[in-house]
Every structure is written in structure tokens, then in C-alpha cells.
Design a protein around this motif. Structure first.
Motif, PDB file in Angstrom:
ATOM      1  N   PRO A  17      23.373 -29.156 128.827  1.00  0.00           N
ATOM      2  CA  PRO A  17      23.062 -27.532 128.298  1.00  0.00           C
ATOM      3  C   PRO A  17      22.333 -26.710 129.758  1.00  0.00           C
ATOM      4  CG  PRO A  17      22.153 -29.141 126.950  1.00  0.00           C
ATOM      5  CD  PRO A  17      22.618 -29.962 127.973  1.00  0.00           C
ATOM      6  N   LEU A  18      21.872 -27.449 130.876  1.00  0.00           N
ATOM      7  CA  LEU A  18      21.448 -26.851 131.930  1.00  0.00           C
ATOM      8  C   LEU A  18      22.628 -25.821 132.651  1.00  0.00           C
ATOM      9  CD1 LEU A  18      18.910 -29.211 133.284  1.00  0.00           C
ATOM     10  CD2 LEU A  18      18.467 -27.339 132.214  1.00  0.00           C
ATOM     11  N   LEU A  19      23.628 -26.670 132.686  1.00  0.00           N
ATOM     12  CA  LEU A  19      24.809 -26.051 133.395  1.00  0.00           C
ATOM     13  C   LEU A  19      25.313 -24.886 132.651  1.00  0.00           C
ATOM     14  CD1 LEU A  19      27.417 -26.090 135.297  1.00  0.00           C
ATOM     15  CD2 LEU A  19      28.546 -27.923 133.646  1.00  0.00           C
ATOM     16  N   GLU A  20      25.573 -25.078 131.080  1.00  0.00           N
ATOM     17  CA  GLU A  20      26.092 -23.897 130.318  1.00  0.00           C
ATOM     18  C   GLU A  20      24.818 -22.664 130.753  1.00  0.00           C
ATOM     19  OE1 GLU A  20      28.100 -24.620 126.322  1.00  0.00           O
ATOM     20  OE2 GLU A  20      26.267 -25.898 126.194  1.00  0.00           O
ATOM     21  N   LYS A  21      23.551 -22.953 130.776  1.00  0.00           N
ATOM     22  CA  LYS A  21      22.807 -21.823 130.972  1.00  0.00           C
ATOM     23  C   LYS A  21      22.909 -21.054 132.236  1.00  0.00           C
ATOM     24  CE  LYS A  21      17.667 -21.165 130.746  1.00  0.00           C
ATOM     25  NZ  LYS A  21      16.245 -21.720 130.495  1.00  0.00           N
TER      26      LYS A  21
END
Length: 411
Positions: A44-48
Motif C-alpha cells: 500500500p505504500l507504493l499506491e500511496k
């Protein structure tokens, strides 16, 4: 088709412990970068990070080099989220890296090169569809190949040891790793174990092993060869015999494991419903290797795209009025080699009657040679036709039927 200025491209450099992602726009401007762990909780860090650089009304395309290995977890995560994910061949990214005047090598630069490939080749790249069934088949094929290589190495070592003990061992059996041969080597790892063993005793043992397939003649032949070789006993013979017995046990183990893996592969292949094995030269293992490398056939819109993915489509090079086709060295080289091996099998003839196993491809090969192609070029032509056949068989789940060969009339 989405306008290029409405897209953001994310290239990901994949590693075992962590990944590095670089975000660019349609003008190749670097928008952002992030390094994150290779685990679901970190994805999810990538998506953020990507959302920070994605304006309203814009779409995101991710590019991953390895969706079957270190990048599989991320590919599964992104596809389940409904993201657009493209599979980027490593050679394309490597070519992009080398195309610059100053060649760099870093995780950040590798990820940016992947993003640039996605930007330039967006509609030529296959979609990444890491389905569990195809992935499981791929893992089993990898396991089988590993065990097969180990088996080959152990058999080579057995050859070496037997050459010390039985100089004429190759005349004993047609295959030294056959069931009967292995039992013989285990019971008689060296000639001194045959001391006092007569023809009838050995013949009885061989008949039991081979279900009466071997006769007294074979026992006589072995004992004569042993006598002709002379005494090969040396110091520490017990330890050398121990090595032979150990190698026999290892060979038996790998053969059992290969059988088990192939049963697992057979079960998964049945779920797909393909009839690839109906074609000349394709057995269970070859069919599974094709499926493992191709994956979901529906991610390729046409056979041409599958051919490009396999590195079989020619590269057109032109300057002025001169245009030539060159053999591609890009694409999936494992798939390329599988199809090349399959093409060569189409040209084989039966030992007894010398009749081509596949008359259609054999005739096509002769036609290409008559047209001025070299043997290697003619094989590539067959490979390209095979791509069409494989594509159709996987897309429709149809069985293979050898086309009729038209024979030109004389006169």
C-alpha cells in the motif's frame, strides 16, 4: 485508447527483500521514487506514493519485469486492486539502459528504464496476469527441471565410478540407470562381490529383476566381461563400493520424485483442458513448459504478439532503400528455446520407415530450403508457424490435426 498525457507510468525494479519504484509522466519526467519491502503489508505504500503524483482524471500503468518470481506478490496485489500491470521483458529494459551515452546501474535507474519501456511500448507489452494455476504449474516445472538436472549429474558420477570397477560396464546393459541395472550395481557394486557366483545363480537373479526378460546368455556375457577386465580391486574397496550404492539410492530417489512431480503436473494440466499433447513432439513435460512460460493465452491479443514475446518475430532494419530482417535476440529466451526444440522434432523421421513424423512441417521445411533459406532460417520459419498453432490450440482448446500435404502433379 487513453491519451498519453492522461497516463502515469510506474516502473518497478524487483528484488528478493525489497523493490524500488520510479514514477514518470508521458514526457519522461521523473515524478517520484519509493523503496519498499517485498511483502504484502508494504505494498500500500507504493499506491500511496503513486497517488501523490496522479492528478484527477489520470490513470496509472505499472511495469514489472518478473511477475513469476520476486515480483509475483506485487503483481497479484496490483491486479486484485484492478490496476493495469504490464509484463516487461528484462532485455527491453536492459537495452534502454545501454542506449544512454553514460551507462548507469542502480535500482533507481533500472526502475526508471522499466517505466520508460512501459511508456514507449505500452500497447505491445502483455498484461501481467499472475493466476495461481499457471504459477503452480510453473513452480512444478521448475522443480522437475531441478530434479532432472540432479539426476543427470548423479548418473554421470555413477558412470565414473563404474568405469573404475567394471571397465566393460557399458556392455552389461543398454541403460546403466535402468531398473535391472541399478539393482545389479547395488548388489554387486564391484567385481569382488561376484566371486563364487555362478552362471545359474546370476541368471536366476537377473530373471527375477527383469520379469524373465534376461536369460542365462546375459549372465554368461557379464561374467565373461568381468573375467576379461581382470582384477580391479584396490585399497579401501569397501568405501568405493559404498559410493556406488549411495549413487544408486540417489538415482532411485530422483526417479521417484520425478514421477511424483509429473503426476502433480498432469493433474493441474487437466484442469486447463488443453490438448497440446495431441501434437507431434509435445509430451506432458513440454506442454507444461509451454504453459508455464506463456501463462494465460488471453493476455496476447494475436499470435504476432506471442511471437514477439517469444523473440521469434524478426526485427526489421532499414536504411535508405535497403531493408533487411534480422533474428531477434530479445523476448522470452526460455520459451524461444522450447519452441525451437519443438520445431526440430517436427523434422524427425521414423527409424524404420524413414517417414516424417509430421509430413506437413517436413514439406514446409523443404519448401523454405528450395526458396533459398538456410537450414537455420528454415527452422525459424517453422517456429513462427508453430506459434500460430500453439496459440490456436490454447485459445480454443482444440486438438492438433496434421494438415494434408499437397503433392504437385508431374508435367
Amino acid at each position: 485508447m487513453i491519451q498519453p498525457d492522461k497516463l502515469v507510468y510506474v516502473g518497478v525494479d524487483l528484488h528478493k527483500q525489497h523493490h524500488t519504484a520510479v514514477i514518470i509522466d508521458c514526457w519522461n519526467r521523473k515524478l517520484g521514487e519509493i523503496k519498499f519491502d517485498n511483502k504484502p503489508t508494504a505494498f500500500p505504500l507504493l499506491e500511496k506514493e503513486v497517488k501523490k503524483h496522479t492528478k484527477k482524471g489520470m490513470s496509472v500503468v505499472y511495469g514489472l519485469e518478473d511477475v513469476g518470481g520476486y515480483g509475483r506478490g506485487l503483481a497479484v496485489y496490483l491486479t486484485e486492486k484492478g490496476c493495469s500491470v504490464k509484463e516487461v521483458n528484462a532485455k527491453l529494459a536492459n537495452s534502454r539502459r545501454k542506449s544512454h551515452v553514460t551507462i548507469q546501474k542502480s535500482d533507481s535507474w533500472d526502475a526508471e528504464c522499466v517505466a520508460k519501456v512501459v511508456r514507449d511500448e505500452l500497447y505491445n507489452l502483455p498484461d501481467a496476469k499472475p493466476m495461481d494455476l499457471f504459477w503452480a504449474i510453473s513452480q512444478l516445472v521448475t522443480q522437475r527441471n531441478w530434479q532432472s538436472k540432479n539426476l543427470i549429474n548423479v548418473v554421470k558420477r555413477l558412470h565414473q565410478q563404474l568405469s573404475y570397477h567394471y571397465p566393460s560396464y557399458k556392455k552389461f546393459y543398454s541403460e546403466i540407470d535402468g531398473k535391472t541395472a541399478l539393482a545389479f550395481w547395488h548388489k554387486y557394486p564391484s567385481p569382488n562381490h561376484l566371486s563364487g557366483v555362478g552362471v545359474e545363480e546370476l541368471a536366476k537373479y537377473l530373471r527375477k529383476l527383469s520379469n524373465n526378460g534376461l536369460s542365462t546368455k546375459k549372465a554368461e556375457q557379464i561374467l565373461i566381461l568381468v573375467a576379461e577386465d581382470g582384477d580391479t580391486t584396490r585399497d579401501f574397496q569397501d568405501q568405493r563400493d559404498f559410493i556406488v550404492k549411495g549413487l544408486v539410492r540417489n538415482i532411485r530417489f530422483y526417479k521417484r520424485e520425478l514421477g511424483r512431480v509429473e503426476e502433480e503436473i498432469r493433474g493441474l494440466m487437466k484442469e486447463l483442458g488443453f490438448q497440446l499433447e495431441s501434437m507431434t513432439g509435445i509430451d506432458l513435460v513440454t506442454a507444461a513448459e509451454l504453459v508455464a512460460e506463456i501463462g494465460d493465452i488471453h493476455r496476447f491479443a494475436t499470435p504476432d504478439k506471442l511471437a514477439r514475446f517469444a523473440g521469434i518475430a524478426p526485427i526489421i532494419v532499414g536504411s535508405g532503400n535497403k531493408v533487411r530482417n534480422y533474428k531477434s535476440k530479445q523476448g522470452n529466451r526460455v520459451l524461444h528455446d522450447i519452441i525451437k526444440s519443438l520445431a526440430i522434432r517436427q523434422l524427425l523421421v521414423t527409424r524404420s520407415t524413414k517417414v516424417p513424423r509430421n509430413p506437413y512441417f517436413h514439406a514446409y521445411y523443404e519448401q523454405r530450403l528450395a526458396a533459398g533459406k538456410t537450414k537455420q532460417q528454415a527452422v525459424v520459419c517453422i517456429m513462427r508457424k508453430l506459434v500460430n498453432v500453439i496459440y490456436y490450440m490454447m485459445k480454443t482448446q482444440a486438438s492438433y490435426v496434421i494438415p494434408e500435404v499437397s503433392i504437385p502433379q508431374a508435367g
